[in-house]
Design an enzyme around this catalytic site. Structure first.
Site, PDB file in Angstrom:
ATOM      1  N   GLU A 177       2.270  47.631  44.824  1.00  0.00           N
ATOM      2  CA  GLU A 177       3.495  47.517  45.623  1.00  0.00           C
ATOM      3  C   GLU A 177       4.213  48.865  45.823  1.00  0.00           C
ATOM      4  OE1 GLU A 177       6.033  44.356  44.310  1.00  0.00           O
ATOM      5  OE2 GLU A 177       4.428  42.863  44.337  1.00  0.00           O
ATOM      6  N   GLU A 229      -1.162  38.659  43.175  1.00  0.00           N
ATOM      7  CA  GLU A 229      -0.023  38.024  42.495  1.00  0.00           C
ATOM      8  C   GLU A 229       0.456  36.872  43.358  1.00  0.00           C
ATOM      9  OE1 GLU A 229       3.357  40.393  41.322  1.00  0.00           O
ATOM     10  OE2 GLU A 229       2.100  42.056  40.619  1.00  0.00           O
TER      11      GLU A 229
END
Length: 484
Positions: free
Chosen positions: A207, A399
């Site tokens: 991220e 995720e």
């Protein structure tokens, strides 16, 4: 579907600490300094909870691996913490750096002598620990996924308090400083050299746009360094792209495993679909948050000035697979560009949708919201993963989970999102894995321990893992049934 990877995922800072004798504390990260800063605590930028009170995966990893195995999982994703391997600066180990016509770092020469010098500086205890963790996973039959940077940085790379108070004077500005690309590549090369025989898949970053958006464009959300600096944000974007490419090259020198990047690909939908400006806001959000990195690392199309004008830089096209961290969507509407340096930031999330909902409520579209206030929107997993699949690389859902301490929403969340994975595969997307966040509760960054994502609750006093039975049973059933 054979060879599909079913797993769970953890990061080092959020899961490792918590041993009662405090032997395994990692006080050398930027986040360690950040979460105990009195100003941050007083102003509710952070919770006041401390990671050393956490779940103690550092000592109890064998228990966690067994819990994952009992669910029926065959893959496990974790982070090797840079600050544990190199708690002190590695800048004294010199390497040759080659640049392109844009002034970007095109090559970093890592030699055997480089690695031997780094080996003399590395924390032997940490190296042995991560080898033991990975060996245990391999012994139990897991495919191993290792991320090299999951938000945290060594304090000598990024001192967030110094950077916030004295930006120009700080000598530890994280990804703003191009020199830290070189240091990261040394760490990546060393990790591949030391752990490559035990790793099946590498990821450089987790991220990277979160670092940009929350650290440099939203100083009120509790993310280091907590400053508003659009010019620094631009530098962080480009430096992370270069760091990914050069780390890719370094890992490939010493490991045969595929190297990818993990992005939180967030689908953006216009608040008023028939409104031209809202539609443009959604397109700008998608380009800024999602496409900048997807275009650069997969195709070498780089927007150096962040003005929609891409140039082809072949040496930045380095990627074997894409990870998609998906939790919810964004619904956006048009606003005039917020920053002169970033004209594409012409959007704002609409209250009540996506990440902007009220906790334990429903969104305006009548979807439930989590303990975090995040809207449950399974279709967004399909849309965001289809976007990733456009680039022709294998995609993993790296995720996916929900903050739900009472275990009311999670069983439904798992089932509905895995249904979207099935739909993706049926429609031709090359999706090869699904990782649930998380096996156990964790330290949720600025929010501390009150946000609970775990299939297993953790008693923070005893460190006992207590199953949230409906979710454990649901995930186990989903894995047994597979995607057929």
């Amino acid at each position: 579907m054979e060879n599909f990877h079913w797993g769970v995922v953890q990061s080092a800072f959020q899961f490792e600490m918590g041993d009662p004798l405090r032997r395994n504390i990692d006080s050398r990260t930027d986040w360690w300094a950040w979460v105990r800063d009195p100003f941050n605590i007083k102003n509710d930028l952070v919770s006041g909870d401390l990671p050393e009170e956490g779940i103690n995966n550092y000592e109890l990893y064998e228990i966690d691996h067994r819990l994952a195995k009992n669910i029926g999982l065959n893959a496990y994703q974790l982070t090797i913490e840079w600050s544990r391997i190199f708690p002190c600066p590695t800048k004294g180990v010199e390497v040759e750096v080659e640049r392109d016509s844009y002034g970007l770092i095109k090559g970093i020469k890592i030699t055997k002598e480089t690695l031997e010098s780094l080996d003399g500086m590395a924390n032997v205890h940490a190296v042995n620990h991560y080898r033991a963790v990975l060996k245990n996973l391999k012994k139990m039959g897991f495919s191993t996924f290792v991320t090299l940077n999951h938000q945290t940085l060594p304090i000598w790379v990024h001192d967030p308090l110094w950077t916030r108070s004295e930006f120009e004077g700080s000598k530890a500005k994280g990804w703003v400083d191009e020199g830290n690309i070189v240091e990261f590549v040394k760490f990546a090369a060393y990790s591949a050299w030391k752990f490559g025989d035990l790793v099946d898949y590498w990821a450089t970053f987790d991220e990277p746009m979160v670092t940009v958006e929350l650290g440099y464009l939203a100083p009120y959300v509790g993310w280091p360094p907590g400053i508003l600096n659009p010019d620094a944000a631009k530098r962080v974007i480009i430096n992370q792209m270069v760091a990914h490419a050069r780390a890719y090259d370094a890992v490939k020198e010493f490991s045969k495993a595929p190297v990818g990047i993990i992005l939180n690909i967030i689908p953006a939908y216009p608040y008023r679909p028939n409104d031209e400006r809202d539609a443009r806001a959604a397109a700008n959000y998608d380009y800024f948050h999602n496409r900048l990195f997807l275009n650069a690392v997969n195709e070498g199309r780089v927007d150096l000035d962040l003005n929609w004008e891409e140039v082809k830089i072949k040496h930045l096209a380095r990627n074997d697979w894409i990870g998609n961290n998906y939790y919810t969507r964004e619904v956006v509407k048009w606003v005039e560009p917020k920053f002169e340096e970033l004209p594409m930031v012409s959007f704002v999330g609409v209250e009540g949708y996506g990440y902007s909902g009220n906790p334990k409520s429903v969104s305006p579209d009548n979807y439930p919201t989590s303990d975090f206030g995040w809207e449950l929107y399974p279709k967004g997993l399909y849309d965001s993963t289809m976007e990733a699949s456009e680039y022709g690389k294998p995609v993993f859902i790296t995720e996916n989970g929900v903050a739900d301490s009472k275990d009311v929403l999670r069983p439904r969340y798992i089932t509905e999102h895995v249904e979207q994975v099935k739909r993706l595969v049926e429609n031709g997307a090359d999706v090869r894995g699904y990782f649930h966040w998380a096996l156990t509760d964790n330290y949720e960054w600025a929010m501390g321990f009150k946000i609970r994502f775990g299939l297993y609750e953790v008693d923070l006093i005893t460190k006992e893992r207590i199953p949230r039975r409906k979710s454990v049973e649901t995930y186990s059933r989903v894995v047994r049934e597979g995607l057929e």
